[in-house]
Design an enzyme around this catalytic site. Sequence first.
Site, PDB file in Angstrom:
ATOM      1  N   LYS A  16       0.838  -1.211   0.000  1.00  0.00           N
ATOM      2  CA  LYS A  16       0.000   0.000   0.000  1.00  0.00           C
ATOM      3  C   LYS A  16       0.873   1.262   0.000  1.00  0.00           C
ATOM      4  CE  LYS A  16      -1.904  -1.509   3.808  1.00  0.00           C
ATOM      5  NZ  LYS A  16      -1.353  -2.877   3.848  1.00  0.00           N
ATOM      6  N   GLN A 224      -3.298  -2.076   7.384  1.00  0.00           N
ATOM      7  CA  GLN A 224      -3.696  -3.490   7.470  1.00  0.00           C
ATOM      8  C   GLN A 224      -4.382  -3.898   6.153  1.00  0.00           C
ATOM      9  OE1 GLN A 224      -4.535  -1.453  10.638  1.00  0.00           O
ATOM     10  NE2 GLN A 224      -2.383  -1.904  10.791  1.00  0.00           N
TER      11      GLN A 224
HETATM   12  P1  GDP Z   1       2.260  -2.208   3.040  1.00  0.00           P
HETATM   13  O1  GDP Z   1       2.151  -2.483   4.494  1.00  0.00           O
HETATM   14  O2  GDP Z   1       1.045  -2.666   2.295  1.00  0.00           O
HETATM   15  O3  GDP Z   1       2.611  -0.793   2.713  1.00  0.00           O
HETATM   16  O4  GDP Z   1       3.460  -3.124   2.505  1.00  0.00           O
HETATM   17  P2  GDP Z   1       4.905  -3.330   3.204  1.00  0.00           P
HETATM   18  O5  GDP Z   1       5.701  -2.107   2.990  1.00  0.00           O
HETATM   19  O6  GDP Z   1       4.741  -3.826   4.589  1.00  0.00           O
HETATM   20  O7  GDP Z   1       5.452  -4.563   2.387  1.00  0.00           O
HETATM   21  C1  GDP Z   1       5.610  -4.518   0.999  1.00  0.00           C
HETATM   22  C2  GDP Z   1       7.093  -4.781   0.672  1.00  0.00           C
HETATM   23  O8  GDP Z   1       7.203  -5.074  -0.712  1.00  0.00           O
HETATM   24  C3  GDP Z   1       7.970  -3.561   0.897  1.00  0.00           C
HETATM   25  O9  GDP Z   1       9.262  -4.002   1.242  1.00  0.00           O
HETATM   26  C4  GDP Z   1       7.974  -2.887  -0.464  1.00  0.00           C
HETATM   27  O10 GDP Z   1       9.135  -2.089  -0.693  1.00  0.00           O
HETATM   28  C5  GDP Z   1       7.991  -4.093  -1.369  1.00  0.00           C
HETATM   29  N1  GDP Z   1       7.369  -3.930  -2.680  1.00  0.00           N
HETATM   30  C6  GDP Z   1       6.265  -3.229  -3.029  1.00  0.00           C
HETATM   31  N2  GDP Z   1       5.959  -3.451  -4.332  1.00  0.00           N
HETATM   32  C7  GDP Z   1       6.897  -4.297  -4.793  1.00  0.00           C
HETATM   33  C8  GDP Z   1       7.115  -4.952  -6.052  1.00  0.00           C
HETATM   34  O11 GDP Z   1       6.369  -4.784  -7.009  1.00  0.00           O
HETATM   35  N3  GDP Z   1       8.187  -5.814  -6.131  1.00  0.00           N
HETATM   36  C9  GDP Z   1       9.025  -6.040  -5.084  1.00  0.00           C
HETATM   37  N4  GDP Z   1      10.032  -6.899  -5.256  1.00  0.00           N
HETATM   38  N5  GDP Z   1       8.845  -5.457  -3.893  1.00  0.00           N
HETATM   39  C10 GDP Z   1       7.788  -4.618  -3.750  1.00  0.00           C
HETATM   40  P1  IMO Z   2       0.192  -2.998   7.225  1.00  0.00           P
HETATM   41  O1  IMO Z   2      -0.534  -1.676   7.274  1.00  0.00           O
HETATM   42  C1  IMO Z   2       0.235  -7.221   8.294  1.00  0.00           C
HETATM   43  C2  IMO Z   2      -1.768  -8.340  12.009  1.00  0.00           C
HETATM   44  C3  IMO Z   2      -0.882  -8.893  13.105  1.00  0.00           C
HETATM   45  C4  IMO Z   2      -1.843  -9.879  13.779  1.00  0.00           C
HETATM   46  C5  IMO Z   2      -3.170  -9.135  13.692  1.00  0.00           C
HETATM   47  C6  IMO Z   2      -3.550  -8.384  14.954  1.00  0.00           C
HETATM   48  O2  IMO Z   2       1.665  -2.883   7.228  1.00  0.00           O
HETATM   49  O3  IMO Z   2      -0.350  -3.844   6.121  1.00  0.00           O
HETATM   50  P2  IMO Z   2      -2.632  -6.119  16.053  1.00  0.00           P
HETATM   51  O4  IMO Z   2      -1.264  -5.744  16.529  1.00  0.00           O
HETATM   52  O5  IMO Z   2      -3.161  -5.219  14.971  1.00  0.00           O
HETATM   53  O6  IMO Z   2      -3.618  -6.297  17.148  1.00  0.00           O
HETATM   54  O7  IMO Z   2      -2.454  -7.601  15.397  1.00  0.00           O
HETATM   55  O8  IMO Z   2      -3.052  -8.202  12.620  1.00  0.00           O
HETATM   56  N1  IMO Z   2      -1.373  -7.029  11.481  1.00  0.00           N
HETATM   57  C7  IMO Z   2      -0.771  -6.847  10.302  1.00  0.00           C
HETATM   58  N2  IMO Z   2      -0.314  -7.741   9.403  1.00  0.00           N
HETATM   59  N3  IMO Z   2       0.342  -5.907   8.033  1.00  0.00           N
HETATM   60  C8  IMO Z   2      -0.139  -4.989   8.909  1.00  0.00           C
HETATM   61  O9  IMO Z   2      -0.176  -3.673   8.644  1.00  0.00           O
HETATM   62  C9  IMO Z   2      -0.686  -5.450  10.130  1.00  0.00           C
HETATM   63  N4  IMO Z   2      -1.208  -4.851  11.215  1.00  0.00           N
HETATM   64  C10 IMO Z   2      -1.635  -5.811  12.038  1.00  0.00           C
HETATM   65  O10 IMO Z   2       0.245  -9.529  12.586  1.00  0.00           O
HETATM   66  O11 IMO Z   2      -1.954 -11.040  13.008  1.00  0.00           O
END
Ligand code: GDP
Ligand code: IMO
Length: 431
Positions: A16, A224
């Site tokens: 995201k 999330q």
């Molecule tokens: P969010 O919580 O939804 O914002 O996602 P996170 O940042 O927790 O996890 C997504 C991970 O995938 C991060 O390390 C991003 O930099 C990476 N990422 C996002 N889009 C891509 C993609 O198209 N390819 C690769 N290899 N990594 C990506």
């Molecule tokens: P983003 O925004 C992935 C999961 C936790 C656990 C459950 C409840 O980065 O996508 P909490 O601490 O919220 O009470 O935990 O929700 N969880 C996530 N998993 N990405 C997240 O956020 C999360 N935020 C909470 O791992 O299973």
Amino acid sequence: MPLDIIIGTQWGDEGKGRFVDLLSRNAQIVARFNGGDNAGHTVTVERQIFKLHLIPSGIIHSGTINLMGNGMVIHPGSLLDEMKMLSDGGVDVTPKRLFISYAAHIITPAHRAIDKAMESVRGSGLLGTTGRGIGPAYTDKTARQGLRMIDLLDPENLMDNLDDHIRKANKTLESCQVAPLDIREIQEQYRVYSQKLAPFIADTSRIASDALYHGDTVLAEGAQGSLLDVDMGTYPYVTSSSCTSAGVLSGLGIGAYPARRVIGITKAFQTRVGSGPFPTEQSGQIALQLRGTGANPWDEYGTTTGRARRVGWLDSVLLRYAARINGLTKLAITKLDVLQGLDELYICTAYQKGNQIYTELPFGLSNLESYSPVYTRLPGWKSVDITGARTWGDLPAEAQRYIEAIVEFGGVPVHWISVGAERDQVIRMES
Ligand code: GDP
Ligand code: IMO
Ligand code: MG
């Protein structure tokens, strides 16, 4: 009144942050509306990696105003750390462009301690929370005994409220055989937080509403994912907030404006951190390929907790469900590049229980563990490197077929495909 909404369609970590960053270019306001520092949103700009937990990912674009909505729960210490991290990275974080809702709730050390204590009491039935105090803070909110950001503006009253709050929490902790918290120490800490954060506290509902009224674009950044939503997710293995598009209105305090776009961010495969059902989960070689070893920054290890994420094949039953409950108008597919190297790819298209096939579940996500996935198999594109692809035509036929299958089974048009973590590693479809 352009309201654009970004929502995770899975169990979080869909990418995201990187899409909020991409779309922030054309937004005046970027706003978080739910969750707290359980979120970890990654933005990569020319190898500089920003990991955001509380502040909207739009902050990286200097032209944006960023709001932290009333639906959030905020740990002031985490927020100050994040402000420093951004400032050190050259990002302008001032009260001119970051506004925190007076009505957002405060997370305290007591919430965090109770979160952890409750998990240890749950034993093998633990939820696998992030330990950030999210559940206890929302519990206090709905029990009408929470502390809010506006309370930071009246430090003397805050000290009394904290005293009361920590005293109560200590009783709970005692019953879980956890050492009590030091009230004085916490009061001193929160006095400092009050001074530092007071200039940022504002009426964000009004800012967002006025912006929409004047025709500015507001980009709502979901945290999330839909399957972790407290109402519509895999209850009880969920978080405690509204992670779907429905949460945007209440979490920002805006009227029921029709959204211009509701964009679902979908990873090209499925991941989950923490406990709960995961019908398409994989282990062995496939899991290794999907998760990675941790050598790359984008490998599947939690941004917030560092935990290895569970991984599996894309589940289009759950994607259709997410499309329905959010009213998704477009999809962005992330991490397509991670599938390269696999001979065959699978997408779950239905579930089976006994002799019965289900393309929709009778009671939403309840009892998900009792169904087994029915897959369609697709050819992979093996070792063709797609990280340099920038147009649909640059993708090998097998990758195109995979995306077409997501559109066919998910029922929502794909508008973006990302093939790497960097800002420019995106294919924009002409639809
Ligand atoms: P969010 O919580 O939804 O914002 O996602 P996170 O940042 O927790 O996890 C997504 C991970 O995938 C991060 O390390 C991003 O930099 C990476 N990422 C996002 N889009 C891509 C993609 O198209 N390819 C690769 N290899 N990594 C990506
Ligand atoms: P983003 O925004 C992935 C999961 C936790 C656990 C459950 C409840 O980065 O996508 P909490 O601490 O919220 O009470 O935990 O929700 N969880 C996530 N998993 N990405 C997240 O956020 C999360 N935020 C909470 O791992 O299973
Ligand atoms: Mg994340």
